[in-house]
Design an enzyme around this catalytic site. Structure first.
Site, PDB file in Angstrom:
ATOM      1  N   PHE A 157      49.145  30.492  37.766  1.00 35.22           N
ATOM      2  CA  PHE A 157      48.031  30.436  37.521  1.00 35.22           C
ATOM      3  C   PHE A 157      46.744  30.697  38.453  1.00 35.22           C
ATOM      4  O   PHE A 157      45.558  30.529  38.249  1.00 35.22           O
ATOM      5  CB  PHE A 157      47.383  29.232  37.643  1.00 35.22           C
ATOM      6  CG  PHE A 157      48.660  28.218  36.929  1.00 35.22           C
ATOM      7  CD1 PHE A 157      48.684  28.741  35.117  1.00 35.22           C
ATOM      8  CD2 PHE A 157      49.024  27.501  36.885  1.00 35.22           C
ATOM      9  CE1 PHE A 157      48.896  28.478  34.180  1.00 35.22           C
ATOM     10  CE2 PHE A 157      49.853  26.228  36.358  1.00 35.22           C
ATOM     11  CZ  PHE A 157      50.106  27.131  34.863  1.00 35.22           C
TER      12      PHE A 157
ATOM     13  N   GLU B 199      44.692  34.919  30.142  1.00 36.08           N
ATOM     14  CA  GLU B 199      43.887  33.786  30.871  1.00 36.08           C
ATOM     15  C   GLU B 199      42.563  33.811  29.524  1.00 36.08           C
ATOM     16  O   GLU B 199      42.123  32.658  29.556  1.00 36.08           O
ATOM     17  CB  GLU B 199      42.442  34.897  32.115  1.00 36.08           C
ATOM     18  CG  GLU B 199      44.352  34.867  33.454  1.00 36.08           C
ATOM     19  CD  GLU B 199      43.246  36.169  34.193  1.00 36.08           C
ATOM     20  OE1 GLU B 199      42.962  36.916  33.533  1.00 36.08           O
ATOM     21  OE2 GLU B 199      42.299  35.713  35.274  1.00 36.08           O
TER      22      GLU B 199
ATOM     23  N   GLU C  45      47.892  34.379  43.964  1.00 39.73           N
ATOM     24  CA  GLU C  45      48.036  35.605  43.707  1.00 39.73           C
ATOM     25  C   GLU C  45      47.575  36.207  45.251  1.00 39.73           C
ATOM     26  O   GLU C  45      48.592  37.282  45.654  1.00 39.73           O
ATOM     27  CB  GLU C  45      46.578  36.358  43.320  1.00 39.73           C
ATOM     28  CG  GLU C  45      46.271  37.648  43.032  1.00 39.73           C
ATOM     29  CD  GLU C  45      45.132  38.129  42.615  1.00 39.73           C
ATOM     30  OE1 GLU C  45      44.657  37.206  40.863  1.00 39.73           O
ATOM     31  OE2 GLU C  45      44.995  38.954  42.512  1.00 39.73           O
TER      32      GLU C  45
ATOM     33  N   GLN D  96      52.901  36.123  43.435  1.00 39.66           N
ATOM     34  CA  GLN D  96      52.325  36.966  42.322  1.00 39.66           C
ATOM     35  C   GLN D  96      52.463  38.155  42.338  1.00 39.66           C
ATOM     36  O   GLN D  96      52.001  39.062  41.648  1.00 39.66           O
ATOM     37  CB  GLN D  96      51.020  36.545  41.319  1.00 39.66           C
ATOM     38  CG  GLN D  96      51.258  35.164  40.632  1.00 39.66           C
ATOM     39  CD  GLN D  96      49.311  34.785  40.248  1.00 39.66           C
ATOM     40  OE1 GLN D  96      49.025  33.285  40.663  1.00 39.66           O
ATOM     41  NE2 GLN D  96      48.871  35.298  40.101  1.00 39.66           N
TER      42      GLN D  96
ATOM     43  N   ARG E 230      33.796  39.673  38.687  1.00 42.82           N
ATOM     44  CA  ARG E 230      34.364  39.291  37.238  1.00 42.82           C
ATOM     45  C   ARG E 230      33.196  38.506  36.923  1.00 42.82           C
ATOM     46  O   ARG E 230      32.822  38.618  35.526  1.00 42.82           O
ATOM     47  CB  ARG E 230      35.645  38.855  36.696  1.00 42.82           C
ATOM     48  CG  ARG E 230      35.891  38.777  35.561  1.00 42.82           C
ATOM     49  CD  ARG E 230      37.612  38.609  35.518  1.00 42.82           C
ATOM     50  NE  ARG E 230      37.837  40.046  35.662  1.00 42.82           N
ATOM     51  CZ  ARG E 230      38.284  40.674  34.674  1.00 42.82           C
ATOM     52  NH1 ARG E 230      37.666  40.666  33.404  1.00 42.82           N
ATOM     53  NH2 ARG E 230      39.219  41.797  34.374  1.00 42.82           N
TER      54      ARG E 230
ATOM     55  N   THR F   2      38.945  45.275  37.489  1.00 41.46           N
ATOM     56  CA  THR F   2      38.062  46.084  37.399  1.00 41.46           C
ATOM     57  C   THR F   2      37.695  46.773  39.411  1.00 41.46           C
ATOM     58  O   THR F   2      36.913  47.728  38.979  1.00 41.46           O
ATOM     59  CB  THR F   2      36.543  44.784  37.701  1.00 41.46           C
ATOM     60  OG1 THR F   2      36.699  43.755  39.197  1.00 41.46           O
ATOM     61  CG2 THR F   2      36.425  44.015  36.828  1.00 41.46           C
TER      62      THR F   2
ATOM     63  N   ARG G  22      43.074  31.754  37.110  1.00 45.14           N
ATOM     64  CA  ARG G  22      43.602  31.824  35.841  1.00 45.14           C
ATOM     65  C   ARG G  22      41.927  31.690  34.703  1.00 45.14           C
ATOM     66  O   ARG G  22      40.510  31.155  35.014  1.00 45.14           O
ATOM     67  CB  ARG G  22      43.920  30.769  34.615  1.00 45.14           C
ATOM     68  CG  ARG G  22      44.641  31.629  33.243  1.00 45.14           C
ATOM     69  CD  ARG G  22      45.137  30.296  32.564  1.00 45.14           C
ATOM     70  NE  ARG G  22      46.048  30.486  31.429  1.00 45.14           N
ATOM     71  CZ  ARG G  22      46.825  30.301  31.365  1.00 45.14           C
ATOM     72  NH1 ARG G  22      46.909  29.284  31.528  1.00 45.14           N
ATOM     73  NH2 ARG G  22      47.597  30.452  30.234  1.00 45.14           N
TER      74      ARG G  22
ATOM     75  N   ALA H  81      44.819  38.962  36.207  1.00 46.88           N
ATOM     76  CA  ALA H  81      44.229  39.929  35.128  1.00 46.88           C
ATOM     77  C   ALA H  81      44.724  39.903  33.143  1.00 46.88           C
ATOM     78  O   ALA H  81      44.431  40.490  33.188  1.00 46.88           O
ATOM     79  CB  ALA H  81      43.376  41.164  35.734  1.00 46.88           C
TER      80      ALA H  81
HETATM   81  N1  MTE Z   1      51.072  31.349  32.282  1.00 47.63           N
HETATM   82  C1  MTE Z   1      52.358  30.181  32.972  1.00 47.63           C
HETATM   83  N2  MTE Z   1      52.820  29.454  32.059  1.00 47.63           N
HETATM   84  N3  MTE Z   1      52.271  30.276  34.010  1.00 47.63           N
HETATM   85  C2  MTE Z   1      50.751  30.283  34.855  1.00 47.63           C
HETATM   86  O1  MTE Z   1      51.474  30.010  36.280  1.00 47.63           O
HETATM   87  N4  MTE Z   1      48.823  32.002  34.843  1.00 47.63           N
HETATM   88  C3  MTE Z   1      48.300  32.607  34.454  1.00 47.63           C
HETATM   89  C4  MTE Z   1      48.627  33.559  32.804  1.00 47.63           C
HETATM   90  N5  MTE Z   1      49.437  32.077  31.864  1.00 47.63           N
HETATM   91  C5  MTE Z   1      50.051  31.781  34.265  1.00 47.63           C
HETATM   92  C6  MTE Z   1      50.235  31.419  32.833  1.00 47.63           C
HETATM   93  C7  MTE Z   1      48.309  33.908  34.787  1.00 47.63           C
HETATM   94  S1  MTE Z   1      46.413  33.042  35.969  1.00 47.63           S
HETATM   95  C8  MTE Z   1      47.529  35.170  34.461  1.00 47.63           C
HETATM   96  S2  MTE Z   1      46.373  35.794  35.069  1.00 47.63           S
HETATM   97  C9  MTE Z   1      47.944  35.348  34.172  1.00 47.63           C
HETATM   98  O2  MTE Z   1      49.022  34.632  33.403  1.00 47.63           O
HETATM   99  C10 MTE Z   1      49.523  36.599  34.489  1.00 47.63           C
HETATM  100  O3  MTE Z   1      50.379  37.128  33.443  1.00 47.63           O
HETATM  101  P1  MTE Z   1      50.425  38.060  32.307  1.00 47.63           P
HETATM  102  O4  MTE Z   1      49.191  39.772  32.823  1.00 47.63           O
HETATM  103  O5  MTE Z   1      51.675  38.994  32.151  1.00 47.63           O
HETATM  104  O6  MTE Z   1      50.040  37.775  31.324  1.00 47.63           O
HETATM  105  C1  QUE Z   2      40.490  40.886  37.806  1.00 51.14           C
HETATM  106  C2  QUE Z   2      41.487  40.350  39.281  1.00 51.14           C
HETATM  107  C3  QUE Z   2      41.705  41.079  40.310  1.00 51.14           C
HETATM  108  C4  QUE Z   2      40.975  41.907  40.471  1.00 51.14           C
HETATM  109  C5  QUE Z   2      40.064  42.565  39.333  1.00 51.14           C
HETATM  110  C6  QUE Z   2      39.736  41.975  38.062  1.00 51.14           C
HETATM  111  C7  QUE Z   2      42.640  40.649  41.268  1.00 51.14           C
HETATM  112  C8  QUE Z   2      42.407  41.579  42.523  1.00 51.14           C
HETATM  113  C9  QUE Z   2      41.323  42.390  42.051  1.00 51.14           C
HETATM  114  C10 QUE Z   2      41.473  43.421  44.379  1.00 51.14           C
HETATM  115  C11 QUE Z   2      40.770  43.773  44.478  1.00 51.14           C
HETATM  116  C12 QUE Z   2      40.365  44.754  45.204  1.00 51.14           C
HETATM  117  C13 QUE Z   2      41.698  44.823  46.054  1.00 51.14           C
HETATM  118  C14 QUE Z   2      42.454  43.740  45.417  1.00 51.14           C
HETATM  119  C15 QUE Z   2      42.793  43.274  44.366  1.00 51.14           C
HETATM  120  O1  QUE Z   2      40.472  42.799  42.102  1.00 51.14           O
HETATM  121  O2  QUE Z   2      43.388  39.796  40.830  1.00 51.14           O
HETATM  122  O3  QUE Z   2      44.136  44.118  47.226  1.00 51.14           O
HETATM  123  O4  QUE Z   2      41.387  45.300  47.023  1.00 51.14           O
HETATM  124  O5  QUE Z   2      43.662  40.980  43.213  1.00 51.14           O
HETATM  125  O6  QUE Z   2      38.697  42.181  37.444  1.00 51.14           O
HETATM  126  O7  QUE Z   2      42.500  39.430  38.241  1.00 51.14           O
HETATM  127 MO1  MOS Z   3      44.955  35.359  37.348  1.00 51.74          MO
HETATM  128  S1  MOS Z   3      43.782  34.177  37.930  1.00 51.74           S
HETATM  129  O1  MOS Z   3      44.324  36.754  37.136  1.00 51.74           O
HETATM  130  O2  MOS Z   3      45.998  35.398  38.476  1.00 51.74           O
END
Ligand code: MTE
Ligand code: QUE
Ligand code: MOS
Length: 768
Positions: free
Chosen positions: A226, A726, A230, A195, A308, A439, A340, A508
């Site tokens: 999901f 999410e 990441e 991701q 979060r 955040t 997620r 996010a």
């Molecule tokens: N939907 C599918 N089909 N597969 C995935 O891995 N990941 C989820 C969500 N929906 C996911 C999914 C998560 S954790 C996130 S953060 C968002 O998709 C990321 O994509 P978006 O920001 O484009 O919505």
């Molecule tokens: C939601 C998220 C993320 C987040 C904060 C959110 C996330 C993420 C990071 C993050 C924070 C500090 C870093 C970095 C990443 O923050 O996915 O490289 O230095 O990676 O509220 O989903």
């Molecule tokens: Mo989704 S947990 O922010 O990859």
């Protein structure tokens, strides 16, 4: 075709098998199979690593250990984790050595020949043990609003309790994988299932001592992420890259499902201690809560995930006084990671359980308690100081309690429970208010490249990665709409760090928001140039042989519109030019047909030291009602009916959004009911395959499912849409609350000690 529900760009390919996943790439000549040797203990001292027997095996190309890495520490936020364990191992499944072989059979044999001598040490495997030994990661964080101590002392009623929720496996269908091709001049082409391609690029270059410009990371698609891909995906690319770089041969590392489940991070388990003060109607006056997350052995993303969780401990409910304290426990479990909701579900589960318990204590319907605590109007403030505006929560509550027929079903359920000896039914309606934006403010930026070709077709690339959520289709629609051309004329390119660099993870839920906004900016540049070019052409259609149109970019072009494949004068529809013709007009006048957009989300951000700020651009809200049936003899659970109502603004693609809501909701159901991670008492995951880890199947989905989207428009976000990925997962909690409701119905004021997940076993133990 209405583009509102244009099919997902992979829908057909996934079904026919045409969609290419990484392991579908044909083997290159000389390509090596790469595997890892994992720690067989949760905590221990490495006495020796002997690779000689493995290296002696015919067909083994190389075995690498910590000493072979240029830099052996990584971590997305805090660099505290070795890529390959060196002196100690700190979780079961930690990588110790990398093996590269000519084929899979040799790889499997060679992995067994790597002799690792470890002296086992006592391991910390739970939040309780970590707290007892004061083993923590990073500092304690606090969000404080008002005077919770005084308010708690003055509240007519008070409840104290502990709430525990467990982890969850991502269960993406494609396990972690990476393929790396060595190029000339020590350059690497890294194909990842990640991701976060930019983090892959950066980690590979740092681990191997290369310049960032020598490494390109490409992500075509993931078979699900999901959150699990990441941060941690980057490590598998680094392992494969080490082999490719050292041996100058293509290298492929693909984990098996069991390896993936056993060794990679999960959703964080949490244990929360809370005190809540409330009045006789159930209106909360003060909440004092301490959240403890099991971070595992290393920091990974835990600090942001805990943050979060803390920022979602109010969920949809106004807390006039609150103290929210958070701490990450350092255990010898696998480092837990994004999943997620990213801590949001854990915060929300805590407060939703508190509301359920207030209702039980007062003998009230939990919906009434939720409804009076729900954020009202446009002026109420969250514990961290952001004012809740464009608040659709009261409307969502009121509409769903009507359409789900809540009151009447409550009466029917009471009658049923009074008469049945064998079964219990329960009903709950819970909410979600999910803050959209990272955040960490610096992550709220994105860039996009839009190239128009001479036949009027367009290629687009951004930092967004496709993991099944449909971001490519949404971006395709935004471009097609900007130029009023058929969506078939717009192609999304694989995500690659040589086209879009310094990108944020697709996470996010903001992938479509941020990259969509960047795409719109890139398109705006091109629109302006094409329109200005056309105006100049219309002003002087006949020119000398060497005369060229020149534009400044500052022209007023508002009289030209993009309509049905043409550029049209808005006052004179006769005056028009086909899109491809306008493109060629620009080309022959040497005007750039490439747009580059950079977008930053306009928010002040969050000060984590102060526990105050304005982290979120807006909130995605929703409510869900769930009715469950419990078998009193076995504890078995059925979800009879679910009604979901969400405010997704004005969706870019309603079909995709409905798919996201349904999938996320069912994934949430799994977390709160059947998905039970079972570990041995030495810290090995025992439930590491579909036979022992129960994700929802079609039988477990609600027998009756209703989904409605509120009509709305989000003024601050791209094209009036709202993020969807999410938030609906958190609505799956309604099923858990319904179980608690059912269990509590047998005796007045009975507060069942229900844990999460509410497996049949747990349910049975709570039946009174
Ligand atoms: N939907 C599918 N089909 N597969 C995935 O891995 N990941 C989820 C969500 N929906 C996911 C999914 C998560 S954790 C996130 S953060 C968002 O998709 C990321 O994509 P978006 O920001 O484009 O919505
Ligand atoms: C939601 C998220 C993320 C987040 C904060 C959110 C996330 C993420 C990071 C993050 C924070 C500090 C870093 C970095 C990443 O923050 O996915 O490289 O230095 O990676 O509220 O989903
Ligand atoms: Mo989704 S947990 O922010 O990859």
């Amino acid at each position: 075709m209405k583009t509102k529900s244009l099919p997902h760009d992979s829908a057909r390919g996934h079904v026919t098998g045409e969609s290419v996943f990484l392991d579908d790439r044909p083997l290159q000549r000389g390509e090596l199979h790469v595997g890892l040797v994992f720690s067989p203990v949760a905590h221990g001292k490495i006495l020796s690593v002997d690779t000689s027997a493995a290296l002696a095996l015919s067909g083994v190309a190389g075995v690498f250990t910590a000493a072979d890495l240029h830099h052996n520490l990584w971590g997305t936020i805090i660099q505290d984790q070795p890529l390959l364990a060196d002196k100690t191992v700190n979780f079961w499944g930690e990588a110790i050595a990398i093996v590269a072989a000519e084929n899979r059979a040799t790889l499997a044999a060679a992995k067994k020949l790597v002799k690792v001598e470890i002296e086992a040490l006592p391991a910390i495997l739970s939040i309780d043990e970590a707290r007892a030994q004061e083993a923590f990661i990073a500092v304690e964080r606090t969000i404080l609003k008002g005077d919770p101590d005084t308010a708690l002392a003055q509240s007519p009623h008070r409840l104290d309790g502990v709430f525990e929720n467990k982890g969850q496996d991502h269960f993406y269908l494609e396990s972690h994988i990476s393929i790396v091709y060595p190029l000339e001049n020590d350059q690497l082409e890294v194909h990842a299932s990640s991701q976060h391609p930019t983090e892959v690029q950066h980690l590979v270059s740092e681990a191997l001592g290369l310049r960032q410009s020598q490494v390109t990371c490409i992500v075509k698609r993931m078979g699900g992420g999901f959150g699990g891909k990441e941060s941690q995906a980057a490590t598998f690319s680094a392992y494969a890259a080490l082999v490719a770089h050292k041996l100058k041969r293509p290298a492929r590392l693909a984990l098996s499902k069991d390896e993936d489940m056993q060794t990679t991070g999960k959703r964080h388990p949490f244990k929360d201690w809370y005190s809540v003060g409330f009045d006789t109607e159930g209106r909360i006056q003060a909440l004092d809560v301490k959240l403890f997350a099991d971070g595992g052995a290393y920091a990974d993303l835990s600090t942001s995930i805990l943050e979060r969780a803390m920022l979602h401990s109010d969920n949809a409910y106004h807390l006039p006084n609150a103290r929210i304290v958070g701490r990450i426990c350092r255990t010898h479990n696998t480092p837990h990671t994004a999943f997620r909701g990213f801590g949001g579900p854990q915060g929300v589960a805590m407060i939703e359980n508190v509301l359920e318990e207030i209702a039980i204590y007062l003998g009230k319907d939990a919906l009434d308690v939720r409804r009076i605590n729900c954020y009202q109007g446009e002026e109420q403030t969250t514990p961290y100081g952001q004012v809740v505006v464009n608040n659709t929560l009261p409307a969502l509550f009121d509409r769903l309690s009507e359409t789900a027929n809540y009151a009447q079903r409550r009466t029917e359920i009471q009658a049923f429970n009074a008469s049945s000896q064998t079964h219990l039914r329960g009903l709950a309606l819970t909410a979600v208010k999910f803050g959209i934006s990272f955040t960490s403010r610096f992550l709220n930026q994105g860039n996009a490249l839009v190239n128009i070709h001479r036949d009027g077709t367009i290629q687009v690339s951004t930092g967004a990665t496709e993991m099944g959520q449909g971001v490519n289709t949404k971006l395709q629609q935004l471009v097609a709409e900007a130029f009023a051309i058929p969506y078939q004329n717009v192609t999304l390119l694989p995500t690659a760090t040589d086209k879009n660099h310094n990108t944020s993870p697709t996470a996010a839920s903001s992938g479509s928001d941020i990259n969509g906004a960047a795409v719109v900016l890139a398109c705006a540049q091109l629109q302006q140039r094409l329109k200005a070019c056309l105006l100049a052409h219309w002003a002087q259609p006949v020119r000398g042989a060497l005369e060229e149109l020149s534009i400044t970019g500052q022209e007023d072009t508002s009289q030209i519109l993009f309509q049905d494949g043409y550029l049209v004068h808005k006052d004179n529809p006769e005056q028009r030019m086909a899109f491809a013709e306008a493109v060629n007009l620009a080309f022959f006048n040497r005007i750039s047909l490439s747009g580059y957009g950079h977008f930053k989300t306009p928010i002040p951000g969050y000060d984590r030291d102060a526990g105050k700020g304005h982290p979120f651009l807006y909130y995605t809200n929703g409510v869900a009602a769930c009715e469950v049936l419990i078998d009193r003899l076995t504890g078995e659970l059925k979800i009879l009916r679910s009604d979901v109502l969400m405010d997704l603004g004005r969706p870019i693609n309603e079909g995709i959004d409905r798919g996201q809501v349904t999938g996320a909701f069912v994934q949430g159901l799994g977390w709160v009911t059947t998905e039970n991670l079972v570990y041995s008492d030495t810290g090995a995951l025992l439930s590491h395959s579909p036979t022992t880890y129960k994700i929802p199947n079609i039988q477990d989905t609600p027998r009756e499912f209703h989904l409605e989207l509120l009509e709305n428009e989000e003024p601050s976000n791209v094209r009036g849409s709202k993020a969807v990925g999410e938030p609906p997962l958190l609505l799956g909690f309604a099923a858990w609350a319904a179980v608690k409701n059912a269990l509590s119905s047998t005796h007045a004021h009975y507060n069942p000690p229900l844990r999460l997940p509410a497996t049949a076993e747990v349910i049975l133990s709570c039946l009174k």
